[in-house]
Design an enzyme around this catalytic site. Structure first.
Site, mmCIF file in Angstrom:
data_model
loop_
_atom_site.group_PDB
_atom_site.id
_atom_site.type_symbol
_atom_site.label_atom_id
_atom_site.label_comp_id
_atom_site.label_asym_id
_atom_site.label_seq_id
_atom_site.Cartn_x
_atom_site.Cartn_y
_atom_site.Cartn_z
ATOM 1 N N GLY A 1 0.801 -1.216 0.000
ATOM 2 C CA GLY A 1 0.000 0.000 0.000
ATOM 3 C C GLY A 1 0.833 1.263 0.000
ATOM 4 O O GLY A 1 2.022 1.236 -0.321
ATOM 5 N N HIS B 1 2.602 4.626 -4.857
ATOM 6 C CA HIS B 1 3.228 5.745 -5.553
ATOM 7 C C HIS B 1 3.341 5.388 -7.029
ATOM 8 O O HIS B 1 2.879 4.326 -7.467
ATOM 9 C CB HIS B 1 4.592 6.080 -4.947
ATOM 10 C CG HIS B 1 5.508 4.897 -4.811
ATOM 11 N ND1 HIS B 1 6.062 4.237 -5.891
ATOM 12 C CD2 HIS B 1 5.980 4.245 -3.700
ATOM 13 C CE1 HIS B 1 6.824 3.255 -5.469
ATOM 14 N NE2 HIS B 1 6.789 3.228 -4.152
ATOM 15 N N HIS C 1 4.584 1.908 -8.061
ATOM 16 C CA HIS C 1 3.579 0.840 -7.979
ATOM 17 C C HIS C 1 2.634 0.884 -9.185
ATOM 18 O O HIS C 1 2.307 -0.142 -9.781
ATOM 19 C CB HIS C 1 2.723 1.001 -6.710
ATOM 20 C CG HIS C 1 3.455 0.774 -5.433
ATOM 21 N ND1 HIS C 1 3.547 1.743 -4.458
ATOM 22 C CD2 HIS C 1 4.113 -0.305 -4.957
ATOM 23 C CE1 HIS C 1 4.224 1.270 -3.436
ATOM 24 N NE2 HIS C 1 4.583 0.022 -3.708
ATOM 25 N N ASP D 1 14.057 -2.994 -4.833
ATOM 26 C CA ASP D 1 14.300 -4.090 -3.900
ATOM 27 C C ASP D 1 14.910 -5.258 -4.682
ATOM 28 O O ASP D 1 14.310 -6.332 -4.792
ATOM 29 C CB ASP D 1 12.989 -4.513 -3.233
ATOM 30 C CG ASP D 1 12.375 -3.370 -2.435
ATOM 31 O OD1 ASP D 1 12.939 -3.003 -1.397
ATOM 32 O OD2 ASP D 1 11.344 -2.836 -2.872
ATOM 33 N N SER E 1 9.446 5.329 -2.810
ATOM 34 C CA SER E 1 9.188 4.368 -1.747
ATOM 35 C C SER E 1 8.037 4.879 -0.903
ATOM 36 O O SER E 1 7.870 6.099 -0.727
ATOM 37 C CB SER E 1 10.431 4.193 -0.872
ATOM 38 O OG SER E 1 10.138 3.456 0.295
ATOM 39 N N ARG F 1 7.937 4.735 2.152
ATOM 40 C CA ARG F 1 8.547 5.367 3.326
ATOM 41 C C ARG F 1 8.876 6.836 3.085
ATOM 42 O O ARG F 1 9.059 7.591 4.042
ATOM 43 C CB ARG F 1 9.810 4.607 3.734
ATOM 44 C CG ARG F 1 9.534 3.261 4.403
ATOM 45 C CD ARG F 1 10.820 2.588 4.844
ATOM 46 N NE ARG F 1 10.551 1.407 5.668
ATOM 47 C CZ ARG F 1 10.312 0.206 5.187
ATOM 48 N NH1 ARG F 1 10.321 0.030 3.881
ATOM 49 N NH2 ARG F 1 10.074 -0.817 5.997
#
Length: 292
Positions: free
Chosen positions: A41, A44, A47, A162, A197, A199
């Protein structure tokens, strides 16, 4: 199942695997393909790019949104991980009205036993992220394998930010003989080249702006690596962060792209990749770049 209607655009949302599996059986045919984009979730553009590729390359696309507790070794990181389902649905809706969303609860996935399965990834799990986040890749392997079993996708899409996770998922698929094609997709970056990310949403405006140092350092390291040694490249990166009060370098590693093992010398016949993890206060950011 639940169907949300935003401005006459219908999206199928499933909160339980039983209903999702039953629905997928009604739309799959012997020759149809299902693309799958697993996410946690806080979506951004990176994704959304994975979803766009899946939509383009498959008959149907399933997206999962699930913050997986077993891959967090830091409870505070799990607690603070952004959860923005309503906003995520709105973003997905701009791409297609045919995306199938699976947004399960922890109990729906783990059925009361929220523990990781033990995996052997042939050593890929012991480097970089695995070294600094004990148990992380057992958690990743557990959730991805479970999601693959539920969705049974033809193709599954993962971002190369990743990269270690991407290699581990490929290894998990290979060792478990899962009929899934794992597709790696390019890193999407913000205007200042910070790798996108979820984050990043936790960064202040100043932190987000100055985090451009991460990719800038990687690109400079790549030029040094071309002409110099791995040791010289590592020395440069470590010094770049040594006196920077805002950023703390957790690791910088130059590794063989296939084995993920750190290297000491260069060979013309091998592909190399640099991996970096940096803390901005308590927020941990990672990035990677090909050195070939």
């Amino acid at each position: 199942m639940f169907a949300l209607n935003f401005n006459n655009t219908l999206m199928h949302i499933f909160y339980g695997k039983v209903a999702l599996i039953a629905y997928l059986k009604t739309i799959k045919t012997a020759n149809s393909t299902v693309g799958f984009v697993p996410t946690m979730g806080a979506l951004h553009q990176g994704h959304l790019a994975l979803m766009q590729r899946s939509i383009k390359e498959n008959d149907d696309t399933v997206v999962s949104i699930f913050v997986n507790p077993t891959q967090f070794n830091n409870p505070e990181d799990l607690e603070k991980y952004p959860r923005t389902l309503d906003e995520d649905v709105k973003k997905m809706r701009t791409l297609s009205d045919k995306i199938i969303l699976y947004a399960p609860s922890v109990d729906d996935i783990y059925e009361g036993h929220t523990v990781s399965q033990d995996f052997d990834f042939d050593g890929l799990e012991n480097q970089m992220e695995g070294k600094f986040r004990p148990g992380h890749f057992n958690g990743v392997g557990t959730i991805v394998k479970r999601l693959f079993e539920i969705v049974t996708p033809t193709n599954a899409y993962f971002g190369e930010k990743d990269f270690q996770q991407l290699q581990i998922v490929k290894k998990m698929v290979e060792k478990n003989n899962l009929p899934v094609n794992v597709v790696g997709c390019p890193i999407f970056r913000e205007d200042n080249e910070l790798a996108m990310s979820s984050r990043n949403e936790r960064l202040t405006t100043e932190e987000r702006k100055k985090a451009s140092i991460i990719y800038k350092t990687l690109t400079e390291a790549r030029e040094i690596f071309k002409k110099g040694t791995p040791e010289e490249t590592i020395f440069f990166v470590e010094n770049s962060f040594k006196d920077n009060e805002m950023f703390e370098l957790e690791y910088f590693v130059i590794a063989d792209e296939s084995t993920l093992l750190p290297i000491e010398d260069k060979s013309k016949d091998k592909k190399y990749r640099a991996f970096i993890a940096v803390f901005v206060n308590s927020i941990r950011l990672i990035d990677t770049i090909s050195l070939n």
